[in-house]
Enzyme design. Structure first.
Site, short mmCIF file in Angstrom:
data_model
loop_
_atom_site.label_atom_id
_atom_site.label_comp_id
_atom_site.label_asym_id
_atom_site.label_seq_id
_atom_site.Cartn_x
_atom_site.Cartn_y
_atom_site.Cartn_z
CB SER A 207 24.20 32.45 -18.51
OG SER A 207 24.09 31.19 -19.06
N GLY B 56 20.70 29.58 -16.90
CA GLY B 56 19.55 29.01 -17.62
C GLY B 56 18.26 29.68 -17.22
N GLY C 245 22.46 32.19 -25.09
CA GLY C 245 23.71 32.67 -24.51
C GLY C 245 24.35 33.75 -25.37
CG ASP C 246 25.60 32.76 -29.15
OD1 ASP C 246 26.57 32.59 -28.38
OD2 ASP C 246 25.23 31.91 -29.98
#
Lengths: 309, 309
Positions: free
Chosen positions: A217, A219, A248-249
């Site tokens: 990931s 951002g 992120g989760d």
């Protein structure tokens, strides 16, 4: 059901103050409290998407009890947390109403005894046969062996259950040796793991260390995914302004739901990026904005990447 | 027994961090938790001095339960808190290990319903006959009438129980009309009540407003006491360096214990100032250092003040 593991659960408290000034006294204007820890957040998003999800890990003390009471309020979520004698940590996010900035205070987690760790492993073994996928999420509390995630990943693989790992530091370095099906590091974790700040090179390196698929990931730039079926980049249609807490989760929840629904990788990535973006756009930290999610889903750009590895 | 009233009890949490930086994330190195609110702090000091003490006021929710569980651990202290449907507030003191500075976050208290306020008044009436003195301490939670302390002071006086009032702002301004036997304002509260920043003049004015005795706490300068038996100043032997948290509550405990032991005023003031100073010197906020207390007791200078009023 989808199983999420959170060995270091937390009760997440948010305090709003006009402006945080060190060494001053502040009247908190608003307090919110919710169950937290990465795997718990992932589970809440999965439940909101309509999946049956089971949460395991540890909970103890009064804070643990509050956390468990709150979990009973989430439809579709089953609490299979293992009780411990220590007290579940709190995290406090102090939000400046003026600047929107957040100051974070994270209590240490309870120390897990060897007997508690054994009890967890038994509970995990019992849950695996009913699981369609497992996510191993977040930091390890003191007392849990540093190689914990490698062992849990191996057990899941042996049971034929695909496993996703989302952690950092030594837990990540050691965990990847358990050959998780999916690794979901962010740019910083990836650099820490591989020593490289170049995303493509670092993602390739992470995959060589044992992960079947790496979804990095990046951002605002979205994700870079190196999978056995191909390599892709997926990005939101425009730069996002909002609170990245929990993004992120939500990404992990999108990947897992796409996995159990057997979506092709490009569709999984589009869903994961749209969910993550809709979380950044939501006014409540860690929640996703449903309307934004629906809108973004068709607008995430997924592009194939030349197979460099 | 001595009765202390804390309508706005709190669970006081202390977080130690290396250095608090706004908008950064902090790992809390140490967490402590204890029952708080001014009257609860006064009661703990009284219990440590060997007095039987009863705590009343409100407690509710999980935080209230934690607070009550902790009170059972204090020998000599009886919990007579009245349950409420709202949740008892937390206060969080973030202590900078580097500078020693403290950043305070105070949650709002629960709103008290009219039925809960009536239940409290009944409980208070039932406790008064067994009380040798009453202390009314701290702020009023939302829902409690602003004249609450005036009413509680009148009820105590009608029952022949001496009453001390320690509060601020409108609760103080309205409370003093209930003619408490002892008022214990600090310099700031005194100035707010009377409009005068000159301690002697402000103390005289506060007394004219209805208090039998005013003991003004002037921080490092000790106290100025205007009583029906005479006027005194009492001060510690030397400037103190330490944490003033709880020093005012220890002062109140000293005054109350001296009152129920029928000590002459100069001895009461010496005890109160020594206890307060020993609290500043204690490494743990709000605790008093017993050795320092013993040492200071004989060294507090009590000087008679010309009867200016």
């Amino acid at each position: 059901m989808i199983l999420t593991v959170t060995l270091n659960t937390a009760l997440d408290i948010t305090h709003r103050v006009p402006s945080l000034r060190p060494h001053a006294s502040h009247r908190v204007s608003d307090v919110t409290e919710r169950p937290g820890g990465k795997g718990v957040n992932v589970a809440r998003v999965l439940a909101a998407l309509g999946h049956e999800v089971t949460v395991t890990g540890f909970a103890g003390g009064t804070t643990g009890q509050v956390l468990r009471d709150r979990l009973t309020e989430v439809p579709g979520l089953t609490d299979a947390l293992v009780p411990v004698s220590g007290t579940t940590r709190r995290t406090i996010a102090v939000v400046d109403e003026r600047s929107g900035g957040t100051t974070q205070l994270n209590e240490p987690g309870p120390t897990i005894t060897p007997a508690e760790w054994s009890a967890f492993q038994e509970a995990y073994d019992d849950l695996l046969p009913s699981a369609s996928a497992v996510a191993l999420c977040g930091s390890l509390p003191p007392g849990v062996p540093i190689g914990a995630y490698a062992g849990l990943a191996r057990t899941a693989r042996a049971a034929g259950v695909p496993v996703l790992l989302d952690t950092s530091g030594a837990a990540l370095r050691r965990g990847v040796a358990g050959r998780p099906d999916i690794l979901k590091p962010n740019a910083e974790e990836l650099a820490e793991l591989t020593g490289s700040h170049e995303p493509l090179r670092a993602t390739q390196d992470a995959r060589r260390r044992g992960a079947g698929t790496v979804v990095a990931s990046l951002g605002p730039q979205g994700v870079l995914a190196l999978t056995p079926e191909g390599h892709w980049r997926a990005a939101p249609p425009a730069p996002l302004h909002g609170n990245p807490t929990g993004a992120g989760d939500s990404l992990v929840a999108g990947l897992l739901s796409g996995l159990v629904e057997h979506l092709p990788w490009p569709d999984r990535l589009a869903r994961a990026v749209a969910l993550s973006a809709a979380t950044v756009l939501s006014p409540a930290a860690g929640e996703f904005d449903r309307a934004a999610y629906g809108d973004l889903l068709g607008r995430v750009a997924v592009t194939a990447e030349a197979n460099a590895a």
